[in-house]
Design a protein around this motif. Structure first.
Motif, short mmCIF file in Angstrom:
data_model
loop_
_atom_site.label_atom_id
_atom_site.label_comp_id
_atom_site.label_asym_id
_atom_site.label_seq_id
_atom_site.Cartn_x
_atom_site.Cartn_y
_atom_site.Cartn_z
N ARG A 112 0.80 -1.27 -0.07
CA ARG A 112 -0.02 -0.03 -0.09
C ARG A 112 0.92 1.29 0.09
N GLY A 113 2.02 1.30 0.86
CA GLY A 113 2.81 2.57 0.89
C GLY A 113 3.27 3.06 -0.16
N LYS A 114 3.70 1.78 -1.13
CA LYS A 114 4.65 2.17 -2.58
C LYS A 114 3.61 2.65 -3.40
N LEU A 115 2.37 1.86 -3.54
CA LEU A 115 1.35 2.35 -4.57
C LEU A 115 1.06 3.94 -4.13
N LEU A 116 0.80 4.29 -2.82
CA LEU A 116 0.32 5.88 -2.55
C LEU A 116 1.43 6.61 -2.89
N ASN A 117 3.16 6.07 -2.86
CA ASN A 117 4.06 6.90 -3.54
C ASN A 117 4.02 7.00 -4.98
N VAL A 118 3.48 5.95 -5.58
CA VAL A 118 3.56 6.03 -7.09
C VAL A 118 2.28 6.98 -7.41
N GLY A 119 1.19 6.96 -6.82
CA GLY A 119 0.06 7.97 -7.02
C GLY A 119 0.25 9.32 -6.73
N PHE A 120 1.16 9.54 -5.77
CA PHE A 120 1.62 10.88 -5.38
C PHE A 120 2.47 11.37 -6.78
N LYS A 121 3.35 10.66 -7.04
CA LYS A 121 4.53 11.12 -8.13
C LYS A 121 3.55 11.34 -9.43
N GLU A 122 2.88 10.50 -9.63
CA GLU A 122 2.07 10.59 -11.00
C GLU A 122 0.97 11.56 -11.01
N ALA A 123 0.27 11.93 -9.81
CA ALA A 123 -0.85 12.79 -9.72
C ALA A 123 -0.07 14.09 -9.85
N MET A 124 1.12 14.31 -9.48
CA MET A 124 1.74 15.61 -9.18
C MET A 124 2.42 16.02 -10.81
N LYS A 125 2.40 14.88 -11.71
CA LYS A 125 2.85 15.21 -12.99
C LYS A 125 1.69 15.69 -13.68
N GLU A 126 0.45 15.35 -13.33
CA GLU A 126 -0.74 15.80 -14.08
C GLU A 126 -1.17 17.31 -13.74
N ASN A 127 -0.89 17.68 -12.52
CA ASN A 127 -1.60 19.01 -12.01
C ASN A 127 -0.78 19.59 -10.75
N ASN A 128 -0.78 20.66 -10.56
CA ASN A 128 -0.15 21.34 -9.29
C ASN A 128 -1.17 21.03 -8.13
N TRP A 129 -1.54 19.79 -7.71
CA TRP A 129 -2.29 19.64 -6.72
C TRP A 129 -1.83 20.39 -5.55
N GLN A 130 -2.85 20.87 -4.73
CA GLN A 130 -2.17 21.61 -3.37
C GLN A 130 -2.69 20.79 -2.12
N CYS A 131 -3.40 19.53 -2.45
CA CYS A 131 -3.87 18.68 -1.65
C CYS A 131 -3.92 17.35 -1.78
#
Ligand code: UDH
Ligand code: NGS
Length: 286
Positions: A112-131
Motif C-alpha cells: 500500500r505505501g509504495k502504491l501511494l507513493n506512485v500515486g503521488f508522483k504520477e498525480a503531481m505530474k498531471e496537475n499542481n495539486w495542493q492537497c
C-alpha cells in the motif's frame, strides 16, 4: 456550462471564489449500497465529471485543489461503490478534484505505501495539486461536511468508522483516509516502500509526521464518519510479520526510504469516465 468555461479557458481571475462553506452540503448522508452498479450508470449520474474523473465547479473558483489517490487491486465492487458515493460528495463540496486509482497488477504481496507513493508522483505530474487524499477503496464517507481539502496540518479523516463502533481504535491511528499537502508529504519523504503485506505502513506514516515535528488534525467525529465495505483478508495481503520490527526503526530509516528511493515503472495510464488509472508494472524488485 463547463464546456463553455473550458472553451473560454477561464482562470482564477475570471471567476468569483467559491464560498467558504458550500451551499450544496447536506450534512449527514444515508449511505446505502446499490447492487450491480456499472460505470455507465455512475457516469450518467455524474454528467459534470470529465474523462479521467476530473471535476471543477463551473461557476466559482474552488478553494481546494485535491487529488484523491486510491490504492487498488482486485476490489472492483468496492471501487464502484466508492465512485458512486464519492463523486457526488466531492461535487457538493465545490472543490476541484481528480480521482486516481493506483493499481498493483501483479500477484506479489500487496504494498500500500509504495502504491501511494506512485500515486503521488504520477498525480503531481498531471496537475499542481495542493492537497492529496490517500483513500482506501472500502471507506464510504457519511457526512459531506468532511470537506476534502488540506489544512496546515496533516489530516486524518477516517475518525469514526462503523467497524470500530465509530471510535478511534487508538490515538495515533492514521489509517483509511488521510490527507497531506505536497510540501508536508515531501518533508516526511513520502511513505515507506518496504511494507509488504498488511499492517504498520500507516503507523510508519504517522511516525514520520511526528518525527518531523508536525501534528495530525482530524475533523469532528460527527463529520469524519465512514462505513467500511465488508471484506476478509485479501489474497496476497497477508499480515506482515516484520511490521513491528520495521516500525521500531522508522526514526533511523525514514530519510533513506520513501519518495526519494521510489523505484517503479508505469505499465499504463488510462482515463476512464470516472477516474484516471495508473497501473504499476509488475517488476520483481520494485
Ligand atoms: N487493497 C486492495 N486490494 C488488496 C489489498 C488492499 O485494493 O488486495 C487496498 C484497498 O484500497 C484497501 C487498502 O488497500 O482498502 C487497505 O487494505 P485492507 O482493506 O486489507 O486493510 P484493512 O485494514 O482490512 O481495511 C484488513 C482486513 C481485515 C479483515 C477483517 C475480517 N473481518
Ligand atoms: C494496527 C495496525 C495498522 C492498522 C490498524 C487497524 O494494529 O496498520 O491496526 O487495523 N498496525 C500494525 O499492525 C503495526 S484494522 O482493524 O483496520 O484491520 O491500520
Amino acid at each position: 456550462g463547463l464546456e463553455q468555461i473550458q472553451a473560454l479557458n477561464l482562470t482564477e481571475d475570471d471567476l468569483p471564489s467559491c464560498p467558504k462553506s458550500s451551499p450544496f452540503l447536506s450534512g449527514p448522508l444515508k449511505v446505502s449500497f446499490p447492487l450491480h452498479l456499472t460505470m455507465d450508470e455512475i457516469a450518467q449520474k455524474n454528467p459534470w465529471v470529465q474523462m479521467g474523473g476530473h471535476y471543477q465547479p463551473p461557476n466559482c473558483w474552488a478553494l481546494h485543489h485535491t487529488a484523491v489517490i486510491i490504492p487498488y487491486r482486485a476490489r472492483r465492487k468496492h471501487l464502484y461503490q466508492l465512485l458512486y458515493h464519492l463523486h457526488p460528495f466531492l461535487q457538493r463540496q465545490q472543490i476541484h478534484y481528480t480521482i486516481y486509482v493506483v493499481h498493483q497488477i501483479d500477484n506479489n504481496t500487496f504494498n500500500r505505501g509504495k502504491l501511494l507513493n506512485v500515486g503521488f508522483k504520477e498525480a503531481m505530474k498531471e496537475n499542481n495539486w495542493q492537497c492529496i487524499y490517500f483513500h482506501d477503496v472500502d471507506l464510504i464517507p457519511e457526512d459531506d461536511r468532511n470537506v476534502y481539502g488540506c489544512s496546515v496540518l496533516p489530516m486524518h479523516s477516517a475518525v469514526a468508522i462503523d467497524k470500530f463502533q465509530y471510535k478511534l481504535p487508538y490515538q495515533t491511528y492514521f489509517g483509511g483516509v488521510t490527507a497531506l499537502r505536497p510540501t508536508h508529504y515531501l518533508k516526511i519523504n513520502g511513505f515507506p516502500n518496504n511494507y509488504w503485506g498488511w499492517g504498520g505502513e500507516d503507523d510508519d506514516i504517522a511516525s514520520r509526521i511526528f518525527l518531523n515535528k508536525m501534528f495530525i488534525t482530524r475533523p469532528p467525529a460527527a463529520f469524519g464518519r465512514y462505513r467500511m465495505l465488508k471484506h476478509g483478508h485479501d489474497k496476497g495481503n497477508e499480515v506482515n510479520p516484520k511490521r513491528f520490527h520495521l516500525l521500531s526503526s522508522t526514526h533511523i530509516r525514514w530519510r533513506r526510504n520513501g519518495i526519494n528511493t521510489l523505484n517503479y515503472k508505469l505499465l499504463s495510464k488510462e482515463q476512464t469516465q470516472l477516474y484516471t488509472n495508473f497501473t504499476k508494472a509488475p517488476l520483481k524488485y520494485c
